[in-house]
Design an enzyme around this catalytic site. Structure first.
Site: not given
Ligand SMILES: Nc1ncnc2c1ncn2[C@@H]1O[C@H](COP(=O)(O)OP(=O)(O)OP(=O)(O)O)[C@@H](O)[C@H]1O
Ligand SMILES: [Mg+2]
Length: 847
Positions: A694, A737
């Protein structure tokens, strides 16, 4: 006794002799006997013999008890003998010494008045000679020797005499005289036998039988003796041991008895399962036979203690009042609306069914978001006791289920231990950190947990140590985990997952003012004292002293402030009372309490930097974090170095990012062989988990920036996986996030378009204040991230642009651009400053 030879005395063949009837003795030839004579007739017979030649006939009575025997009461065969000595005793009786001479047989009774006189025929014995006789004599002598050895009553010198006799007739008669065990009837029989050979045979037979008896007797005697010795020894040792114990502390036995009695009473009064009752009974029986201080006794006692210590029927009264439950949950926790609803639904089902058949709740989320404390609230809301068991680091099945009792030092597993501790069979049982269990060669603890958590199986939970069924079906199990990933699939199946996420700053402010500050004030003795923390002070703590998804550090820091205030109050001698002058703690004075700020709140850089990009990642503990990626380019030979605390897959991601940048060399106005003359260093300065994939687009952005020398926007963060050809793939943990980006004050976040569905879970407050760009391709990322981007036309300008602005999705079509000036980003402006590259294809082949 001694023997006299009669050789050389010629015997008269037929004559009249006085008769002495014998009661309990038979006199054999060659035998000298002492007789006591009392009967008048007998004394008269002796007198008659003395008056003549001292010869007398000795014959036995058939029945010893007959006092005045007639001729028919006397055996016919007897022995002719001589009176050797006669002594009259003062009481009128007579003692005589007679010697047997020869066998004789009564022919008739000549006189019967004063005493008997009988006419007798001497018996002539045939002479026995020959090999057979010799052999028989020897074996009879051998048998006699044996007999003497076994029978201690016969004197050894008799043996010598017997062995020296070489005449069969004499041998037999001498031996009979010396065999005290031969019965009277057998003796008479032997006397009546005329042939010495026959007598010897009969004697041999009698002796054999006798020897056998004696041998058995001897065996028995020695066995009895041994047994006696053993019991005596045991008795002696036991006595000694008790004496020693008495010296050492004494009274052990009594104490032991009391203890057993206590156990018996407990067993009577306590309601336990039938199986357990039988087990305890059995063990108690064993225990009674044991020595109180022996190791086995301790083992058995422990076992019984465990069984009797468990809650079998003990319950706390459960409440099913949902309104009350709701108020309890609200009292303890701010927000968490959905989670509280979920919990109330769960309780509602139980209220209806009065059973815990449903799946077990599993609270999943980052540290410090209130999982453990929610479970405590559930216990309070339902009136159950609370018991927590941390599974962190449990590796062994036996830790859950116990060791079999055959192991030394065996104990029940943690489930049973915890139940004993809590003392009721219906607590809320929190299995904390279920994701931190691990498996090794000692067996899989998760497998044991499966049984515990399965409502179909846990009615008869079998701990290895107790080895009996225990009903766990009334226990309300709740589990917690930081992340789902490391929970084994079958275990997840048994549970209903409830996700908790990190808090926003707004939520943290509320939790702090409404819950943490009041609680810490009370805990630190400032409950009544007018101390306040201003909103700004709390915000300062959140920003500069904590970096977390939950509120644990926040609470710790607040506690720290309270402690210091408490100290000030005590030192200054101000009374702790509501009337005391108030203390207000403001933002500026926080460093006085907590020291130098630990974190820079606004984690954006001061200015836009070349090669430095904000990524986003999820840490091991489940919270989100801002993750910077630095790239520097130095002259070299095309090496790619990557450093920092790395996870697997990072290298590959960096290579993929590099490949993308190379494929875009022309668009980015780079030399075709730019990478051959330089070494690239990719670095992650932060000490957090880098989830490789990611960070793909983050690395690619830093690389592109480093090569083109165009800075990256500092108010922007991104997350996304990158393919070799530049496609952006979805990632996990979007919500955490975004929360992290929000905490760090980031205004724009680049997210893979495929993650759009996950935006639904993100708090509105975050969506409202953050611009979220949904991208499909790396070109879109660069156009957004680089301060002075390559022209729209060259970098994915033909694609639609998807953005969330103020929580609304805005899609712009390339044809319509630049239609909505309200949403024009700085990029659009900056783009004009860069020359166009019309020759570049708009698609990179992955559309
Ligand atoms: N929404 C909330 N309202 C009030 N207090 C809260 C809230 N969330 C958390 N807290 C408080 O934060 C502290 C930490 O929470 P808790 O120990 O339950 O965290 P946790 O989720 O179990 O973390 P971990 O995963 O590290 O075990 C507790 O004192 C708890 O009361
Ligand atoms: Mg916890």
């Amino acid at each position: 006794m001694f023997f006299k030879s009669d050789e050389g005395k010629p015997a008269a063949k037929k004559r009249n002799v006085p008769l002495l009837p014998l009661r309990d003795i038979i006199v054999f030839p060659h035998m000298v006997s002492q007789l006591f004579v009392g009967r008048e007739r007998s004394i008269s017979a002796l007198d008659a013999a003395m008056a003549r030649d001292k010869e007398i006939f000795l014959a036995a009575q058939k029945n010893a008890k007959t006092n005045d025997p007639g001729p028919e009461d006397i055996f016919q065969v007897g022995t002719l003998g001589t009176v050797m000595q006669l002594v009259r005793l003062p009481d009128g009786t007579v003692k005589v010494l007679v010697e047997g001479k020869r066998r004789a047989k009564i022919k008739r009774f000549a006189q019967t008045d004063e005493h008997f006189v009988v006419e007798v025929d001497e018996v002539s014995e045939p002479v026995a000679k020959g090999v057979e006789v010799e052999a028989l004599m020897r074996s009879v002598q051998a048998a006699f020797e044996m007999y003497v050895k076994l029978n201690k009553k016969v004197q050894p010198e008799v043996l010598m005499t017997v062995q020296s006799i070489d005449d069969a007739a004499r041998l037999s008669d001498t031996m009979v005289a010396n065999l005290p065990t031969v019965k009277l009837s057998d003796r008479q029989e032997l006397l009546e036998m005329e042939e010495p050979l026959k007598r010897l045979e009969k004697l041999h037979e009698l002796m054999q039988a006798e020897i056998e008896i004696l041998q058995v007797e001897k065996k028995i005697r020695s066995r009895v003796k041994k047994q006696m010795e053993k019991t005596q020894k045991e008795y002696y040792l036991n006595e000694q041991m008790q004496a020693i114990q008495k010296e050492l502390g004494g009274g052990d036995r009594d104490e032991f008895k009391n203890e057993i009695q206590e156990i018996e009473e407990q067993l009577k009064s306590k309601q336990i399962s039938k199986e357990a009752f039988a087990k305890v009974k059995k063990e108690l029986k064993k225990l009674k036979l044991m020595h109180p201080t022996s190791a086995e006794a301790t083992v058995v006692r422990n076992y019984i203690d465990w069984i009797l210590g468990l809650p079998w029927q003990e319950k706390s009264e459960e409440t099913y009042d949902l309104a009350k439950a709701e108020s309890v949950l609200d009292e303890d926790h701010y927000g968490l609306k959905k989670i509280k609803e979920r919990i109330l639904e769960y309780l509602a089902v139980q209220a209806l069914t009065r059973k815990l058949k449903g799946p077990v709740l599993c609270l999943v989320g980052p540290p410090g978001v209130g999982k453990t404390s929610l479970a405590k609230s559930i216990a309070r809301a339902t009136g159950r006791k609370f018991q927590r068991l941390s599974l962190g680091g449990v590796r062994d099945e036996a830790e859950i289920r116990g060791h079999r009792r055959t192991y030394i030092g065996a104990m029940p597993g943690k489930i049973v231990q915890s139940l004993k501790k809590v003392g009721t069979n219906n607590p809320v049982f929190l299995l904390d950190e279920i994701d931190k269990m691990s498996t090794d060669f000692r067996g899989d603890p998760a497998a044991a947990l499966l049984e515990v958590l399965d409502p179909e199986q846990n009615e008869s939970f079998n701990d290895h140590y107790l080895d009996l069924d225990y009903d766990l079906s009334d226990v309300m199990f709740i589990t917690t985990a930081n992340s789902l990933g490391s929970i084994p699939g079958p275990l997840q199946d048994r549970m209903e997952i409830v996700q908790l996420s990190g808090y926003t700053e707004y939520e943290k402010m509320n939790i702090a003012t409404k819950y943490l500050v009041p609680r810490q004030k009370v805990l630190n003795g400032l409950g009544e004292f007018p101390v306040t923390l201003t909103e700004n002070a709390i915000r300062t703590i959140i920003h500069h002293y904590t970096r977390e998804a939950g509120v644990r550090s926040l609470e710790r820091e607040i506690a720290s402030v309270c402690r210091k205030v408490a100290r000030q109050v005590v030192v200054s001698g101000k009374p702790v009372s509501p009337d005391a002058p108030a203390i207000e703690i403001i933002a500026r004075s926080i460093p006085e309490y907590l020291g130098v700020p630990k974190f820079q709140s606004n984690r954006k850089e001061e200015r836009d930097e070349v090669g430095l990009t904000n990524g986003l990642s999820v840490t091991n503990s489940g919270g989100g974090e801002l993750l910077a990626c630095e790239v520097t380019v130095v002259p070299g030979k095309g090496k790619l170095v990557i450093t920092g605390l790395l996870e697997k897959g990072m290298e590959e991601s960096a290579q993929a990012a590099m490949s993308y940048v190379r494929s875009r060399a022309t668009v980015l106005r780079l030399d075709p062989d730019f990478y051959q003359k330089t070494d690239v260093h990719v670095h992650f300065p932060e000490f957090i988990r880098k989830d490789g994939p990611s960070a793909g687009i983050t690395m690619a952005t830093s690389l592109a920036s480093a090569f083109t020398k165009i800075p990256v926007r500092r108010d922007l963060a991104m997350t996304g996986e990158l393919t070799l050809r530049g496609r952006v793939l979805p990632i996990g943990g979007l919500k955490e996030k975004l929360l992290a980006a929000h905490r760090a004050g980031i205004s724009t976040v680049i997210v893979p378009r495929e993650n759009r569905k996950d935006l639904r879970e993100v708090p509105r407050r975050v969506l409202k204040t953050t611009r979220i760009v949904l991208v499909e391709h790396m070109d879109d990322v660069l156009r957004e991230a680089l301060v002075a981007s390559a022209a729209d036309d060259s970098l994915g300008s033909t694609r639609e642009r998807w953005e969330y602005i103020g929580g609304e999705l805005v899609v712009r079509h390339p044809a319509l651009r630049p239609s909505s000036p309200a949403h024009v980003s700085t990029n659009d402006v900056a783009a004009t400053t860069l020359p166009l590259q019309p020759s570049v294809p708009t698609s990179t082949g992955n559309a």
